[in-house]
Design a protein around this motif. Structure first.
Motif, PDB file in Angstrom:
ATOM      1  N   GLY A  22      85.453  36.144 -48.736  1.00 45.46           N
ATOM      2  CA  GLY A  22      85.539  36.646 -50.105  1.00 45.46           C
ATOM      3  C   GLY A  22      84.288  36.321 -50.901  1.00 45.46           C
ATOM      4  O   GLY A  22      83.806  37.133 -51.684  1.00 45.46           O
ATOM      5  N   GLU A  23      83.752  35.125 -50.696  1.00 47.58           N
ATOM      6  CA  GLU A  23      82.527  34.732 -51.386  1.00 47.58           C
ATOM      7  C   GLU A  23      81.337  35.530 -50.892  1.00 47.58           C
ATOM      8  O   GLU A  23      80.408  35.801 -51.641  1.00 47.58           O
ATOM      9  N   LEU A  24      81.373  35.886 -49.630  1.00 52.63           N
ATOM     10  CA  LEU A  24      80.265  36.631 -49.033  1.00 52.63           C
ATOM     11  C   LEU A  24      80.127  37.994 -49.687  1.00 52.63           C
ATOM     12  O   LEU A  24      79.034  38.437 -49.998  1.00 52.63           O
ATOM     13  N   GLY A  25      81.250  38.647 -49.930  1.00 57.30           N
ATOM     14  CA  GLY A  25      81.233  39.928 -50.625  1.00 57.30           C
ATOM     15  C   GLY A  25      80.458  40.994 -49.892  1.00 57.30           C
ATOM     16  O   GLY A  25      80.121  40.865 -48.723  1.00 57.30           O
ATOM     17  N   GLU A  26      80.179  42.034 -50.612  1.00 52.67           N
ATOM     18  CA  GLU A  26      79.434  43.159 -50.062  1.00 52.67           C
ATOM     19  C   GLU A  26      77.944  42.953 -50.288  1.00 52.67           C
ATOM     20  O   GLU A  26      77.525  42.472 -51.326  1.00 52.67           O
ATOM     21  N   ARG A  27      77.165  43.364 -49.328  1.00 48.35           N
ATOM     22  CA  ARG A  27      75.713  43.298 -49.459  1.00 48.35           C
ATOM     23  C   ARG A  27      75.254  44.401 -50.409  1.00 48.35           C
ATOM     24  O   ARG A  27      75.690  45.533 -50.315  1.00 48.35           O
ATOM     25  N   SER A  28      74.385  44.052 -51.305  1.00 52.22           N
ATOM     26  CA  SER A  28      73.900  45.008 -52.298  1.00 52.22           C
ATOM     27  C   SER A  28      72.471  45.423 -51.971  1.00 52.22           C
ATOM     28  O   SER A  28      71.636  44.588 -51.628  1.00 52.22           O
ATOM     29  N   ASP A  29      72.194  46.710 -52.084  1.00 49.56           N
ATOM     30  CA  ASP A  29      70.843  47.223 -51.881  1.00 49.56           C
ATOM     31  C   ASP A  29      70.142  47.472 -53.206  1.00 49.56           C
ATOM     32  O   ASP A  29      69.086  48.096 -53.249  1.00 49.56           O
ATOM     33  N   ASP A  30      70.741  46.985 -54.297  1.00 48.38           N
ATOM     34  CA  ASP A  30      70.132  47.151 -55.612  1.00 48.38           C
ATOM     35  C   ASP A  30      68.801  46.400 -55.655  1.00 48.38           C
ATOM     36  O   ASP A  30      68.661  45.325 -55.065  1.00 48.38           O
ATOM     37  N   ARG A  44      73.857  34.006 -47.747  1.00 55.78           N
ATOM     38  CA  ARG A  44      74.596  34.833 -46.791  1.00 55.78           C
ATOM     39  C   ARG A  44      74.492  34.250 -45.384  1.00 55.78           C
ATOM     40  O   ARG A  44      75.479  34.187 -44.652  1.00 55.78           O
ATOM     41  N   GLU A  45      73.297  33.816 -45.005  1.00 56.02           N
ATOM     42  CA  GLU A  45      73.101  33.241 -43.670  1.00 56.02           C
ATOM     43  C   GLU A  45      73.901  31.960 -43.506  1.00 56.02           C
ATOM     44  O   GLU A  45      74.494  31.719 -42.456  1.00 56.02           O
ATOM     45  N   GLU A  46      73.945  31.139 -44.556  1.00 53.48           N
ATOM     46  CA  GLU A  46      74.725  29.902 -44.498  1.00 53.48           C
ATOM     47  C   GLU A  46      76.215  30.208 -44.355  1.00 53.48           C
ATOM     48  O   GLU A  46      76.912  29.593 -43.542  1.00 53.48           O
ATOM     49  N   HIS A  47      76.714  31.166 -45.134  1.00 54.55           N
ATOM     50  CA  HIS A  47      78.119  31.560 -45.038  1.00 54.55           C
ATOM     51  C   HIS A  47      78.427  32.103 -43.645  1.00 54.55           C
ATOM     52  O   HIS A  47      79.448  31.763 -43.052  1.00 54.55           O
ATOM     53  N   GLU A  48      77.557  32.955 -43.126  1.00 53.98           N
ATOM     54  CA  GLU A  48      77.783  33.538 -41.812  1.00 53.98           C
ATOM     55  C   GLU A  48      77.782  32.473 -40.716  1.00 53.98           C
ATOM     56  O   GLU A  48      78.584  32.540 -39.782  1.00 53.98           O
ATOM     57  N   THR A  49      76.930  31.458 -40.857  1.00 52.20           N
ATOM     58  CA  THR A  49      76.905  30.358 -39.897  1.00 52.20           C
ATOM     59  C   THR A  49      78.207  29.571 -39.954  1.00 52.20           C
ATOM     60  O   THR A  49      78.790  29.226 -38.920  1.00 52.20           O
TER      61      THR A  49
END
Length: 68
Positions: A22-30, A44-49
């Motif tokens: 939930g914290e990771l959310g959607e990646r934004s291209d803005d 994001r990398e820390e969350h994914e790890t």
């Protein structure tokens, strides 16, 4: 580790995974400045790890319970 302890740990892992995802959310291209982009990428990398480590632990516990 007892079966009850393994099952409790699996529940804890699943709750934590839900929060992390939930914290990771959607990646934004803005468009963003480089500092914000770098911080976002690092987070994001820390969350994914953390997610991968928890998924691996959950998989191991399920295998130990004969459910994996």
């Amino acid at each position: 580790m007892a079966e009850d302890t393994r099952r409790a740990r699996i529940r804890d892992i699943e709750e934590t995974l839900s929060v992390l995802r939930g914290e990771l959310g959607e990646r934004s291209d803005d468009p963003r400045d480089f500092g914000d982009s770098a911080q976002d990428l690092e987070a994001r990398e820390e969350h994914e790890t953390q997610i991968r480590a928890l998924e691996d632990e959950r998989r191991l516990l399920l295998e130990q319970l004969g459910e994996g």
